[in-house]
Design an enzyme around this catalytic site. Structure first.
Site, PDB file in Angstrom:
ATOM      1  N   ASP A  57       0.847  -1.186   0.000  1.00 53.23           N
ATOM      2  CA  ASP A  57       0.000   0.000   0.000  1.00 53.23           C
ATOM      3  C   ASP A  57       0.888   1.242   0.000  1.00 53.23           C
ATOM      4  O   ASP A  57       1.830   1.342   0.780  1.00 53.23           O
ATOM      5  CB  ASP A  57      -0.877  -0.043   1.257  1.00 53.23           C
ATOM      6  CG  ASP A  57      -1.802   1.146   1.376  1.00 53.23           C
ATOM      7  OD1 ASP A  57      -1.782   2.000   0.485  1.00 53.23           O
ATOM      8  OD2 ASP A  57      -2.549   1.194   2.360  1.00 53.23           O
ATOM      9  N   ARG A 111       5.845   2.201   9.871  1.00 52.97           N
ATOM     10  CA  ARG A 111       5.809   3.385   9.013  1.00 52.97           C
ATOM     11  C   ARG A 111       6.881   4.350   9.497  1.00 52.97           C
ATOM     12  O   ARG A 111       6.662   5.178  10.382  1.00 52.97           O
ATOM     13  CB  ARG A 111       4.411   4.014   9.035  1.00 52.97           C
ATOM     14  CG  ARG A 111       3.354   3.073   8.454  1.00 52.97           C
ATOM     15  CD  ARG A 111       1.978   3.701   8.419  1.00 52.97           C
ATOM     16  NE  ARG A 111       0.980   2.760   7.904  1.00 52.97           N
ATOM     17  CZ  ARG A 111      -0.330   2.976   7.924  1.00 52.97           C
ATOM     18  NH1 ARG A 111      -0.804   4.112   8.423  1.00 52.97           N
ATOM     19  NH2 ARG A 111      -1.175   2.070   7.446  1.00 52.97           N
ATOM     20  N   GLN A 126      -3.731  -2.708  12.956  1.00 56.51           N
ATOM     21  CA  GLN A 126      -5.137  -2.481  12.620  1.00 56.51           C
ATOM     22  C   GLN A 126      -5.788  -3.768  12.151  1.00 56.51           C
ATOM     23  O   GLN A 126      -5.127  -4.724  11.788  1.00 56.51           O
ATOM     24  CB  GLN A 126      -5.270  -1.392  11.548  1.00 56.51           C
ATOM     25  CG  GLN A 126      -4.648  -1.703  10.209  1.00 56.51           C
ATOM     26  CD  GLN A 126      -4.716  -0.514   9.247  1.00 56.51           C
ATOM     27  OE1 GLN A 126      -4.629   0.629   9.655  1.00 56.51           O
ATOM     28  NE2 GLN A 126      -4.857  -0.800   7.969  1.00 56.51           N
ATOM     29  N   ASP A 246     -13.355   8.465   5.457  1.00 53.29           N
ATOM     30  CA  ASP A 246     -12.763   8.212   6.774  1.00 53.29           C
ATOM     31  C   ASP A 246     -13.832   8.293   7.854  1.00 53.29           C
ATOM     32  O   ASP A 246     -14.688   9.188   7.826  1.00 53.29           O
ATOM     33  CB  ASP A 246     -11.690   9.258   7.101  1.00 53.29           C
ATOM     34  CG  ASP A 246     -10.411   9.072   6.297  1.00 53.29           C
ATOM     35  OD1 ASP A 246     -10.238   7.991   5.692  1.00 53.29           O
ATOM     36  OD2 ASP A 246      -9.589  10.014   6.267  1.00 53.29           O
ATOM     37  N   GLU A 259      -9.251  10.104  13.783  1.00 55.69           N
ATOM     38  CA  GLU A 259      -9.580   9.131  12.739  1.00 55.69           C
ATOM     39  C   GLU A 259      -9.471   7.706  13.278  1.00 55.69           C
ATOM     40  O   GLU A 259      -8.446   7.313  13.837  1.00 55.69           O
ATOM     41  CB  GLU A 259      -8.636   9.288  11.542  1.00 55.69           C
ATOM     42  CG  GLU A 259      -8.915   8.285  10.419  1.00 55.69           C
ATOM     43  CD  GLU A 259      -7.867   8.327   9.314  1.00 55.69           C
ATOM     44  OE1 GLU A 259      -7.555   7.259   8.765  1.00 55.69           O
ATOM     45  OE2 GLU A 259      -7.358   9.428   9.014  1.00 55.69           O
ATOM     46  N   SER A 262      -9.992   4.289   7.774  1.00 55.23           N
ATOM     47  CA  SER A 262      -9.997   4.731   6.382  1.00 55.23           C
ATOM     48  C   SER A 262     -10.504   3.556   5.569  1.00 55.23           C
ATOM     49  O   SER A 262     -10.033   2.426   5.741  1.00 55.23           O
ATOM     50  CB  SER A 262      -8.587   5.124   5.940  1.00 55.23           C
ATOM     51  OG  SER A 262      -8.567   5.459   4.573  1.00 55.23           O
TER      52      SER A 262
END
Length: 345
Positions: A57, A111, A126, A246, A259, A262
Site C-alpha cells: 500500500d 511506518r 489495525q 474516513d 480518525e 480509512s
C-alpha cells in the site's frame, strides 16, 4: 514535539494492569462483532511482501517502506507492509470468496516516515478487512450502510468497556453523520482540512467524510490517497466524486477530531486507469497486482483498516497512543509525557 498535545489536568482513569486487560477485552470483542456484522472470516497476513509487485500500500503515495534483502532469493528486496489494501483483494480471489462475504486480519506495519505525536506511532496495528461486492453495490448508499454497521460495532464495544470499568463514561453519539469533502470545504472555506474535520466532528460527534483523494473546488485534496485501491474518482448516485472516506470522531480527551478508520469501495478497471492517469502513475499498469485487476482476475470489493491501538485508546480514554502500545519515542517526548501524566509503555 510541537504536535504533542498535553491535556491540562489529565489523569489516566485505568492503571497499567487494568489497561492491559482492557486492551485484550476490546480487541477480542470488537473483532468478533466486526466479523459478524460484515460476514468476514479471519485469515493470516504477511508482515512483508516482495518489492516490485505493486502489492504494498502506498498510503499517500510518498511514504518509504522499510526494506531488506532476502539471502535465499538472490538478495531480492522485501518491503514491510504499510497496510494490506491490495493483498486482501488478491486473497479474496485466492479463497474464491462469494459476494457478501469477506476476510479480516491482524495487520502489523512499520511506518518509518510517520510524524510522531499523540496519535501517530512508528508501529501500526489495525484490523484490515475486505469483502466481495457486486457491480450494483458500487454506490454511496451501500458504502454508508457498511459504515453504519462498523460504527454499531464500535458503539457496542464502548458499552462493554464502560460496563466493565464504571469510571469510563460513554461519549460517542448514537448515530454517525455523513458529509462529502466538498460540502465540508463549502461549509468552512477558510479552514484547513484538519480544521474542517475538527469543526464537523465537534458539531456531530462522529462523522464519515466522503470523497477523499480527488481534488476539490479549491484545487486541493482533502487528504491524499494512492490511486490504486480506493475509488475516489467515480461519480456516485449523489452526483459527487468518490466512493470512499474516513470514520472520524470528536475525542474530548484531546479536544480534537480522531480518525478511527480509512475505507472505501475499491477501484474497478475503469477507475484504476483513470486514477493512475490523474496521478501520473500509468507505469504501474504493468505491475502484478494491476495486471490481475485489469485482466478480470480480481473481484470487485470494499475494504478498509480500523486502528486497533487507536480504538483501544479512545475506549479506554487515554491521551497518547503510547499508553496503549509499545513503540519507540523521542526521549524528550517520553519525558514530557511522563510529566503530563501519560507515561508511555
Amino acid at each position: 514535539m510541537s504536535n504533542l498535545i498535553k491535556p491540562e489536568g489529565y489523569e489516566a482513569l485505568l492503571d497499567m494492569r487494568q489497561t492491559e486487560m482492557g486492551i485484550k477485552m476490546i480487541k477480542e470483542f470488537f473483532q468478533q462483532n466486526l466479523s459478524t456484522e460484515l460476514r468476514l472470516r479471519r485469515v493470516t497476513a504477511p508482515l512483508f511482501v516482495l518489492k516490485g509487485l505493486g502489492i504494498n500500500d502506498d498510503l499517500n503515495g510518498v511514504e518509504r517502506p522499510v526494506t531488506f534483502p532476502i539471502k535465499d532469493l538472490g538478495e531480492a528486496k522485501a518491503e514491510v507492509v504499510h497496510s494490506l489494501a491490495k493483498w486482501k483483494r488478491l486473497t479474496l480471489a485466492e479463497y474464491e470468496i462469494e459476494p457478501g462475504y469477506g476476510v479480516y486480519t491482524d495487520m502489523n506495519a512499520i511506518r518509518a516516515d510517520e510524524e510522531l505525536d499523540n496519535l501517530h506511532s512508528l508501529y501500526v496495528d489495525q484490523w484490515d478487512w475486505e469483502a466481495v461486492i457486486t457491480k450494483g453495490d458500487r454506490t454511496i448508499s451501500f458504502l454508508e450502510d457498511v459504515v453504519r454497521r462498523i460504527y454499531a460495532a464500535i458503539l457496542r464495544t464502548e458499552f462493554l468497556a464502560c460496563e466493565h470499568y464504571p469510571q469510563l463514561k460513554p461519549f460517542l453519539p448514537k448515530e454517525i453523520h455523513f458529509i462529502h469533502a466538498q460540502d465540508l470545504l463549502d461549509m468552512y472555506p477558510d479552514k484547513t482540512p484538519k480544521e474542517r474535520e475538527d469543526a464537523i466532528c465537534k458539531k456531530y460527534g462522529a462523522v464519515f467524510v466522503e470523497g477523499i483523494g480527488g481534488k476539490l473546488s479549491d484545487g486541493k485534496k482533502h487528504d491524499g490517497r494512492a490511486p490504486d485501491y480506493d475509488d475516489w474518482s467515480t461519480v456516485a448516485e449523489n452526483g459527487k466524486e468518490g466512493l470512499n472516506g474516513d470514520i472520524l470522531i470528536w475525542y474530548p480527551v484531546l479536544g480534537r477530531s480522531f480518525e478511527l478508520s480509512s475505507m472505501g469501495i475499491r477501484v474497478d478497471k475503469e477507475s484504476l486507469l483513470r486514477q493512475l492517469k490523474l496521478e501520473g502513475k500509468e507505469d504501474r499498469e504493468k505491475l502484478y497486482f494491476h495486471q490481475q485487476l485489469l485482466n478480470d482476475k480480481l473481484p470487485l470489493s470494499i475494504g478498509g483498516g480500523i486502528g486497533q491501538s487507536r480504538l483501544c485508546m479512545v475506549l479506554l480514554h487515554k491521551a497518547h497512543i503510547g499508553e496503549i502500545q509499545a513503540s519507540i519515542w523521542p526521549e524528550d517526548m517520553r519525558t514530557e509525557c511522563e510529566k503530563a501524566g501519560m507515561p508511555l509503555i
